[in-house]
Design an enzyme around this catalytic site. Structure first.
Site, short mmCIF file in Angstrom:
data_model
loop_
_atom_site.label_atom_id
_atom_site.label_comp_id
_atom_site.label_asym_id
_atom_site.label_seq_id
_atom_site.Cartn_x
_atom_site.Cartn_y
_atom_site.Cartn_z
N ARG A 135 0.73 -1.17 -0.01
CA ARG A 135 0.02 -0.12 -0.03
C ARG A 135 0.83 1.25 -0.07
O ARG A 135 0.39 2.32 -0.60
CB ARG A 135 -1.05 -0.03 1.25
N LYS A 172 -18.51 -16.00 1.86
CA LYS A 172 -19.86 -15.69 1.93
C LYS A 172 -20.84 -15.21 1.09
O LYS A 172 -20.41 -14.18 0.38
CB LYS A 172 -20.21 -14.98 3.42
N GLY A 221 -13.13 -3.23 0.14
CA GLY A 221 -14.51 -2.84 0.28
C GLY A 221 -14.83 -1.71 -0.92
O GLY A 221 -15.84 -1.97 -1.24
N GLY A 249 -9.51 -8.07 -1.20
CA GLY A 249 -8.11 -8.20 -0.50
C GLY A 249 -7.57 -9.67 -0.65
O GLY A 249 -6.59 -9.70 -0.89
P1 ADP Z 1 -12.07 -11.33 -0.96
O1 ADP Z 1 -11.19 -10.71 0.19
O2 ADP Z 1 -11.28 -11.41 -2.05
O3 ADP Z 1 -13.13 -10.44 -1.34
P2 ADP Z 1 -13.20 -13.06 0.84
O4 ADP Z 1 -12.91 -12.38 1.98
O5 ADP Z 1 -15.07 -13.22 0.51
O6 ADP Z 1 -12.38 -12.63 -0.56
O7 ADP Z 1 -13.03 -14.68 1.09
C1 ADP Z 1 -11.93 -15.22 1.07
C2 ADP Z 1 -11.71 -16.36 2.12
O8 ADP Z 1 -12.87 -17.23 1.54
C3 ADP Z 1 -10.65 -17.06 2.02
O9 ADP Z 1 -9.87 -17.09 3.39
C4 ADP Z 1 -10.83 -18.46 1.70
O10 ADP Z 1 -10.13 -19.45 2.36
C5 ADP Z 1 -12.19 -18.63 2.04
N1 ADP Z 1 -13.05 -19.95 1.09
C6 ADP Z 1 -12.64 -19.88 -0.18
N2 ADP Z 1 -13.42 -20.88 -0.29
C7 ADP Z 1 -13.99 -21.69 0.38
C8 ADP Z 1 -14.54 -22.73 0.93
N3 ADP Z 1 -15.01 -23.88 0.13
N4 ADP Z 1 -14.94 -23.05 2.38
C9 ADP Z 1 -14.53 -21.92 3.37
N5 ADP Z 1 -13.81 -21.01 3.02
C10 ADP Z 1 -13.66 -20.93 1.85
MG MG Z 2 -11.56 -10.70 2.30
#
Ligand code: ADP
Ligand code: MG
Length: 396
Positions: free
Chosen positions: A35, A200, A377, A353
């Site tokens: 960053r 989620k 975000g 992230g």
């Molecule tokens: P981003 O930060 O890119 O938006 P998220 O915060 O929504 O992504 O999600 C990232 C997390 O999702 C990671 O830590 C990953 O381990 C978890 N994840 C991905 N697939 C699964 C799964 N099948 N079951 C549980 N957790 C998962």
């Molecule tokens: Mg995340």
């Protein structure tokens, strides 16, 4: 959006800059300075223009109180090394030390105010409180450059309110982020694919709803895929499942069919009996997940299917890993998607992230993607089609 050029000749002017220096720290040592590096183009530009640069930034969540654990001292030191010039850190946010520090700046020099979140007014929901702090910032600067992309979705004093008080413009980082994300959402070259994953569904409902109206192909992986599989009537065993979202997801599946959006779900899944790096992994069909197993990645046939439909797209936006990439045994799905984006002849944007971290962790060359967003975000809210307060205020 107003650019730095709109601010005119900056020689000798005090320019407030909002940067995102919210870096990860371990025992007081910065573990990833990405960053800070991302802020350098704007800072260098201002230094070369002969401005007196006054940076506003936050670190962690000191909750409106002075807490030395959240001091920007390590950031000031690292920034000084990277830009190869001394960076003076004020001892407070807008107090005597800040005033003395700014008064001591020569043209082309940089000062950093202490963590703006030491002051509770920075993030206050009360407009008057934020306005009061913004007025105190305005005493320290003649112009404002907004360059903290990670915070532009926040209505905060150093992001939003200050922009109304002095001539203001977007910095180079914010400008590039907005331009790239708009190119991947407002008027994409088609076919337009959107890849969503992560933990989620409920985090990304707004994104799905908005992009169903725009995308030609929507790929769903990660933990959220299991709520989609459940909505199709499959058993998902011990996989991540948000039962309260099943009805909403059924609605999305129906809407995709109506709009002719190709909704691509995993056809096979890598499962394991528990959430652990060394859990024994096996591959099963998406409609045959055993009751005592959980899905931790998309399977090999899904990887091939996703890769083929991603590579033939002209624009692809990706948010959220396809599996638990932190464990090597469950990183192949995320790797396959990253590879398809990096090898395809397309405009590719990665937001989120964890997705950006995954791409680096898995060893991909960042330059093979069109854009990797620095803001989780903020990039999500842009994908949702929302208006970001810190951007709107630069467009008035
Ligand atoms: P981003 O930060 O890119 O938006 P998220 O915060 O929504 O992504 O999600 C990232 C997390 O999702 C990671 O830590 C990953 O381990 C978890 N994840 C991905 N697939 C699964 C799964 N099948 N079951 C549980 N957790 C998962
Ligand atoms: Mg995340």
């Amino acid at each position: 959006m107003r650019t730095i050029d709109s601010l005119g000749d900056l020689r000798g002017k005090r320019v407030l800059v909002r940067s995102d220096f919210n870096v990860p720290l371990k025992d007081g040592v910065i573990t990833d300075d990405g960053r800070i590096r991302a802020a350098l183009p704007t800072l260098t530009r201002l230094v070369e223009a002969g401005a007196k640069v006054v940076i506003m930034a936050h670190l962690g969540r000191p909750k409106g109180k002075v807490d030395p654990a959240f001091s920007l001292a390590p950031v000031a030191a690292r920034l000084g090394e990277l830009i190869d010039a001394p960076v003076t850190l004020a001892g407070d946010v807008v107090g005597e030390s800040a005033h003395a520090t700014v008064a001591g700046l020569n043209d082309g020099e940089i000062a950093l105010l202490e963590n703006v979140r030491y002051d509770a007014r920075e993030t206050s929901k009360v407009d008057e409180e934020r306005a009061e702090l913004a007025a105190a910032y305005a005493e320290l600067g003649d112009a404002f450059v907004s360059d903290g992309f990670g915070v532009v979705h926040r209505k905060q004093a150093s992001v939003y309110d200050i922009a109304k008080l002095v001539p203001s413009a977007a910095g180079l980082l914010v400008f590039k982020e907005i331009e790239s994300l708009r190119k991947a959402t407002d008027n994409p070259e088609r076919p337009y694919g959107v890849v969503l994953g992560g933990s989620k569904v409920s985090d990304k409902l707004g994104v799905i709803a908005n992009l169903l109206k725009k995308a030609d192909r929507l790929f769903i992986g990660g933990g959220m895929a299991f709520t989609f599989l459940a909505a199709k009537g499959y058993s998902v065993g011990k996989s991540l499942l948000e039962e309260d979202q099943i009805e909403t997801v059924k609605g999305y599946i129906a809407e995709a069919a109506e709009r002719g959006v190709d909704l691509v779900l995993p056809i096979d899944v890598v499962v394991a009996p528990e959430f652990a790096a060394d859990a024994p992994a096996t591959v099963v069909d998406a409609d045959a997940i055993p009751a005592d197993q959980m899905g931790l990645d998309i399977g090999p046939r899904s990887r091939a299917l996703f890769a083929e439909k991603i590579t033939s797209a002209k624009t692809v936006a990706w948010n959220g890993p396809m599996g638990v990439f932190e464990f090597p045994a469950f990183a192949e799905g995320t790797k396959a998607v990253a590879r398809a984006l990096s090898e395809g002849d397309m405009f590719s944007v990665i937001g989120g992230g964890d997705s950006a971290a995954a791409v680096r962790l898995l060893g991909f060359d960042e330059k093979t993607f069109s854009h990797i967003s620095t803001g989780g975000g903020a990039s999500l809210e842009l994908l949702e089609g929302k208006t970001l307060p810190g951007i709107a205020v630069l467009e008035d």
